[in-house]
Design an enzyme around this catalytic site. Sequence first.
Site, PDB file in Angstrom:
ATOM      1  N   LYS A   1       0.824  -1.222   0.000  1.00 22.76           N
ATOM      2  CA  LYS A   1       0.000   0.000   0.000  1.00 22.76           C
ATOM      3  C   LYS A   1       0.851   1.262   0.000  1.00 22.76           C
ATOM      4  O   LYS A   1       0.410   2.310  -0.471  1.00 22.76           O
ATOM      5  CB  LYS A   1      -0.899   0.024   1.227  1.00 22.76           C
ATOM      6  CG  LYS A   1      -1.690  -1.228   1.464  1.00 22.76           C
ATOM      7  CD  LYS A   1      -2.818  -1.375   0.504  1.00 22.76           C
ATOM      8  CE  LYS A   1      -3.566  -2.656   0.784  1.00 22.76           C
ATOM      9  NZ  LYS A   1      -4.829  -2.744   0.126  1.00 22.76           N
TER      10      LYS A   1
HETATM   11  C1  LIG Z   1      -0.882  -7.817   2.360  1.00 20.39           C
HETATM   12  C2  LIG Z   1      -2.017  -7.729   1.418  1.00 20.39           C
HETATM   13  N1  LIG Z   1      -2.080  -8.601   0.396  1.00 20.39           N
HETATM   14  C3  LIG Z   1      -3.100  -8.572  -0.481  1.00 20.39           C
HETATM   15  C4  LIG Z   1      -4.139  -7.675  -0.349  1.00 20.39           C
HETATM   16  C5  LIG Z   1      -5.236  -7.676  -1.375  1.00 20.39           C
HETATM   17  O1  LIG Z   1      -5.073  -6.608  -2.265  1.00 20.39           O
HETATM   18  P1  LIG Z   1      -6.333  -5.987  -3.024  1.00 20.39           P
HETATM   19  O2  LIG Z   1      -7.275  -5.567  -1.948  1.00 20.39           O
HETATM   20  O3  LIG Z   1      -5.797  -4.843  -3.782  1.00 20.39           O
HETATM   21  O4  LIG Z   1      -6.887  -7.068  -3.854  1.00 20.39           O
HETATM   22  C6  LIG Z   1      -4.124  -6.757   0.711  1.00 20.39           C
HETATM   23  C7  LIG Z   1      -5.199  -5.754   0.923  1.00 20.39           C
HETATM   24  O5  LIG Z   1      -5.559  -5.005   0.124  1.00 20.39           O
HETATM   25  C8  LIG Z   1      -3.028  -6.764   1.586  1.00 20.39           C
HETATM   26  O6  LIG Z   1      -2.942  -5.861   2.561  1.00 20.39           O
HETATM   27  N1  LIG Z   2      -6.627  -5.214   2.304  1.00 20.75           N
HETATM   28  C1  LIG Z   2      -6.924  -3.844   2.451  1.00 20.75           C
HETATM   29  C2  LIG Z   2      -8.384  -3.561   2.365  1.00 20.75           C
HETATM   30  C3  LIG Z   2      -8.640  -2.218   1.783  1.00 20.75           C
HETATM   31  O1  LIG Z   2      -8.245  -2.271   0.458  1.00 20.75           O
HETATM   32  P1  LIG Z   2      -8.016  -1.021  -0.462  1.00 20.75           P
HETATM   33  O2  LIG Z   2      -6.904  -1.448  -1.350  1.00 20.75           O
HETATM   34  O3  LIG Z   2      -9.290  -0.782  -1.156  1.00 20.75           O
HETATM   35  O4  LIG Z   2      -7.621   0.169   0.361  1.00 20.75           O
HETATM   36  C4  LIG Z   2      -6.283  -3.322   3.723  1.00 20.75           C
HETATM   37  O5  LIG Z   2      -5.262  -3.864   4.082  1.00 20.75           O
HETATM   38  O6  LIG Z   2      -6.752  -2.413   4.345  1.00 20.75           O
END
Ligand SMILES: Cc1ncc(COP(=O)(O)O)c(C=O)c1O
Ligand SMILES: N[C@@H](CCOP(=O)(O)O)C(=O)O
Length: 466
Positions: free
Chosen positions: A112
């Site tokens: 993120k």
């Molecule tokens: C460590 C981790 N892996 C995978 C995901 C999944 O990613 P996305 O929500 O973009 O599909 C998340 C949350 O978003 C995450 O925090």
């Molecule tokens: N897995 C995410 C959930 C929120 O997802 P987002 O990519 O829409 O912000 C988290 O770790 O918070």
Amino acid sequence: MRYISTRGAAEPLDFRAATLAGLASDGGLYLPEYWPTLTQEEISGLRGLSYAETAVRIMLPFVGDTLTEAELRAMCEAAYGRFSHAAVTPLVQLDQRHFLLELFHGPTLAFKDVALQFLGLLFEKFLAGTDQHLTIVGATSGDTGSAAIDALAGREHVDVFMLHPVGRVSDVQRRQMTTVLAPNIHNIAIHGDFDQAQALVKAMFNDAAFAGRFTLSAVNSINWARLMAQVVYYFYAAVRLGAPERAVAFSVPTGNFGDVFAGYVAAQMGLPVAKLIVATNVNDILHRALSAGDYSAGTVTPTAAPSMDIQVSSNFERLLFDLGWRDGGAIAEQMRGFETTKAMRLTNAQSEGAAALFASDRVEPGDMAEAMRWACAEAGQVIDPHTAIGLAAARRADLPADVPVVTLATAHAAKFGDAVERATGVRPALPGRVGDLFDREERYTTLDGSFAAVSGFIAERAMPRG
Ligand SMILES: Cc1ncc(COP(=O)(O)O)c(C=O)c1O
Ligand SMILES: N[C@@H](CCOP(=O)(O)O)C(=O)O
């Protein structure tokens, strides 16, 4: 470049306005009105560039005239200068065909940071010299929250209200959020799961009485700028493995469908992507949708990969829109039906369109643990449970033998130390930048998760619209 809503009724906006708005006023999500493309020569020209320079080349067509190239470059250099690895998102080879793309070298140790470090600077740039004050309302299953808080703590013009589900994030994840005591950061723990937190956020945006009082914005991947910044690392990795001459497959641990949708965007821009593998845990709505056309949400089961414990994947709407001839009216109807019944069937066109690029897999806890052990034993890599789900799916995917497969390593193993130790016997140490996390004071408020409780709490503290 203008941005249109997946539900067709909101006014198109430029990049600045779409970034500040987050969610469209008709409840839809913004997408660029067309996909800019790179020629083969332009993709080849990315070889050897730094991560920040790659980011400039990929993102420039999306920002239109809201930023100059020099401004964009300065922001990319500042955002990616905070990463602890010189390559920002290094590739690590596991065996002859499998690679990890390490996305966790930012300040909060998850992918993120790649988008949120940049988004924090974007907000600052777009708000400088205005009297606007943003009220950011977000939901997290663990990683978005800490990355957004790190990027925005102490910044002028912004308050962050971040909702996380009580007891459903790891201790490290919670502390990364709740030990930031800046006055503009407000952590709210709600009784419920991530889907309820995300639904509350959308409800606040869609409640005219509430939304009319504040300038709401989003840091979740409902905000287009988040996804745009994530497109970059697909190009960065693929050119290192031979693109554009060689196609590369990616396996993506998936929850809200943001990260893998960024891969889809890279493919629309001309990157040769052999396959995007959508890897889920037992919360497998996306696997059912992509393999059988069944997008129906069950209850969320807590797992050792808590950030993927999601049953309503908000960005899937973007894919359905793009695969369905960008018919906003039809998507609005499809999504309204889903919001009422929590179930919908993909149309044949959507299923067939998705099958051309996506594969999917559901990974059981035993297979996840086995992937952690394999990475440790065969390649000396200690990986986190989310990455392990991606890797398990990558290793059993049906792909031509000459296609390199890159698994997105989405979090540092130390964020999930207990689960990693259970599977491998190895306890990953917290990196120095967060080494004192368990000595810091925590601050958060626990609420019951009703709209009234959460919106009331925010309304008492947020800055009213001027
Ligand atoms: C460590 C981790 N892996 C995978 C995901 C999944 O990613 P996305 O929500 O973009 O599909 C998340 C949350 O978003 C995450 O925090
Ligand atoms: N897995 C995410 C959930 C929120 O997802 P987002 O990519 O829409 O912000 C988290 O770790 O918070």
